[in-house]
Design a protein around this motif. Structure first.
Motif, mmCIF file in Angstrom:
data_model
loop_
_atom_site.group_PDB
_atom_site.id
_atom_site.type_symbol
_atom_site.label_atom_id
_atom_site.label_comp_id
_atom_site.label_asym_id
_atom_site.label_seq_id
_atom_site.Cartn_x
_atom_site.Cartn_y
_atom_site.Cartn_z
ATOM 1 N N SER A 188 0.430 2.977 3.013
ATOM 2 C CA SER A 188 1.565 2.398 3.720
ATOM 3 C C SER A 188 2.572 3.477 4.075
ATOM 4 C CB SER A 188 2.248 1.323 2.872
ATOM 5 O OG SER A 188 3.014 1.929 1.843
ATOM 6 N N LEU A 189 3.471 3.157 4.981
ATOM 7 C CA LEU A 189 4.521 4.091 5.363
ATOM 8 C C LEU A 189 5.465 4.358 4.197
ATOM 9 C CD1 LEU A 189 5.932 5.731 7.624
ATOM 10 C CD2 LEU A 189 7.236 3.657 8.161
ATOM 11 N N TYR A 190 5.731 3.336 3.381
ATOM 12 C CA TYR A 190 6.643 3.495 2.256
ATOM 13 C C TYR A 190 6.150 4.570 1.288
ATOM 14 C CZ TYR A 190 8.302 -1.134 3.800
ATOM 15 O OH TYR A 190 8.773 -2.187 4.526
ATOM 16 N N SER A 191 4.890 4.453 0.884
ATOM 17 C CA SER A 191 4.362 5.413 -0.084
ATOM 18 C C SER A 191 4.269 6.803 0.544
ATOM 19 C CB SER A 191 3.000 4.961 -0.606
ATOM 20 O OG SER A 191 2.094 4.720 0.446
ATOM 21 N N ARG A 192 3.901 6.868 1.811
ATOM 22 C CA ARG A 192 3.821 8.173 2.483
ATOM 23 C C ARG A 192 5.182 8.866 2.478
ATOM 24 N NH1 ARG A 192 1.115 9.713 8.316
ATOM 25 N NH2 ARG A 192 2.337 11.587 8.726
ATOM 26 N N LYS A 193 6.237 8.144 2.816
ATOM 27 C CA LYS A 193 7.575 8.739 2.840
ATOM 28 C C LYS A 193 8.002 9.214 1.451
ATOM 29 C CE LYS A 193 9.676 6.600 6.909
ATOM 30 N NZ LYS A 193 10.782 5.714 7.393
ATOM 31 N N ALA A 194 7.636 8.451 0.422
ATOM 32 C CA ALA A 194 8.003 8.849 -0.938
ATOM 33 C C ALA A 194 7.411 10.200 -1.296
ATOM 34 C CB ALA A 194 7.541 7.778 -1.933
ATOM 35 N N PHE A 195 6.183 10.455 -0.876
ATOM 36 C CA PHE A 195 5.542 11.731 -1.182
ATOM 37 C C PHE A 195 5.983 12.838 -0.227
ATOM 38 C CE2 PHE A 195 2.911 9.007 -3.759
ATOM 39 C CZ PHE A 195 2.637 9.807 -4.860
ATOM 40 N N GLU A 196 6.245 12.503 0.997
ATOM 41 C CA GLU A 196 6.740 13.519 1.917
ATOM 42 C C GLU A 196 8.110 14.028 1.488
ATOM 43 O OE1 GLU A 196 4.528 12.694 6.164
ATOM 44 O OE2 GLU A 196 6.361 11.553 5.731
ATOM 45 N N ARG A 197 8.904 13.173 0.861
ATOM 46 C CA ARG A 197 10.191 13.633 0.318
ATOM 47 C C ARG A 197 9.993 14.649 -0.799
ATOM 48 N NH1 ARG A 197 11.911 8.186 1.424
ATOM 49 N NH2 ARG A 197 11.249 7.472 -0.640
#
Length: 232
Positions: A188-197
């Motif tokens: 999901s986009l949510y989990s992707r953003k968490a790791f990209e941070r």
């Protein structure tokens, strides 16, 4: 019935010690066997209902995903690098977040997972597809890698960067173990953003619209499955 087996022996999945980290009344500690049932209860009540891809497929809870969750928790307990977030504000402290991790060893053959659920096997096939053609051991020049299976936080406890803290504590543990790289698959986009941070970089991604004969055409902003990695 299908045998689930990931390339290069890597078996994983991500959707959506004393006290190591504290903030107000939330404490992050290592996952222990005594946490097992409460972690499973949390995943069944939030992860398999609210994570966008899981919500789209509508699993029969708790029966359909139980064998897979048992397998993931067993591996996490074996590798001893997973963590739970505990809320101590109540009379009886409760688990409000969990990160289930593992260590992938090029020389260790992982046990095959056999599941009967067509939906789970469909998800596993997506994960295999995003890994196809990529040798992460070669990419990070190592024989052992850290990986994230599941990061899940109770819905009422979100927007406190708790997922970021769980990831950070996990990375600290990976470095203590001498591991040089980490990877995760985000659905999901949510989990992707968490790791990209956390400075994870995209290795590969596939659009759901190009997979499954239109089965996942209505995923909105959560329109892809992404493999990400990071040098530690």
């Amino acid at each position: 019935m299908i045998i689930f087996k990931i390339n290069n022996g890597i078996v994983f999945f991500l959707f959506y010690m004393a006290s190591l980290s504290t903030s107000s009344n939330i404490t992050i500690i290592p996952l222990l066997s005594e946490h097992r049932q409460e972690v499973i209860n949390l995943l069944m009540s939030s992860f398999f209902i609210q994570e966008p891809l899981n919500a789209q497929l509508r699993f029969d809870i708790p029966h359909e995903p139980l064998a897979w969750i048992d397998h993931v928790v067993d591996k996490s307990l074996r590798d001893q690098c997973s963590f739970v977030a505990i809320d101590a504000t109540n009379l009886y402290p409760s688990i409000i977040g969990v990160v289930l991790n593992g260590i992938s060893d090029r020389m260790r053959k992982e046990e095959d997972l056999i599941v009967k659920s067509e939906k789970l096997n469909f998800l596993f096939s997506i994960i295999n597809q995003v890994f196809d053609g990529y040798d992460l051991f070669e990419l990070y020049k190592t024989d052992r890698l850290f990986y994230f299976d599941i990061v899940n936080v109770d819905e009422q406890q979100r927007r406190q960067n708790l997922s970021g803290r769980l990831i950070e504590v996990s990375e600290d543990k990976a470095r203590q173990l001498g591991l040089k790289g980490a990877f995760v698959v985000c659905s999901s986009l949510y989990s992707r953003k968490a790791f990209e941070r956390r400075q994870y970089k995209v290795i590969n991604e596939i659009l759901y619209s190009s997979y499954g004969n239109g089965r996942l055409n209505d995923m909105g902003e959560h329109d892809r499955c992404t493999l990400l990695g990071k040098h530690l």
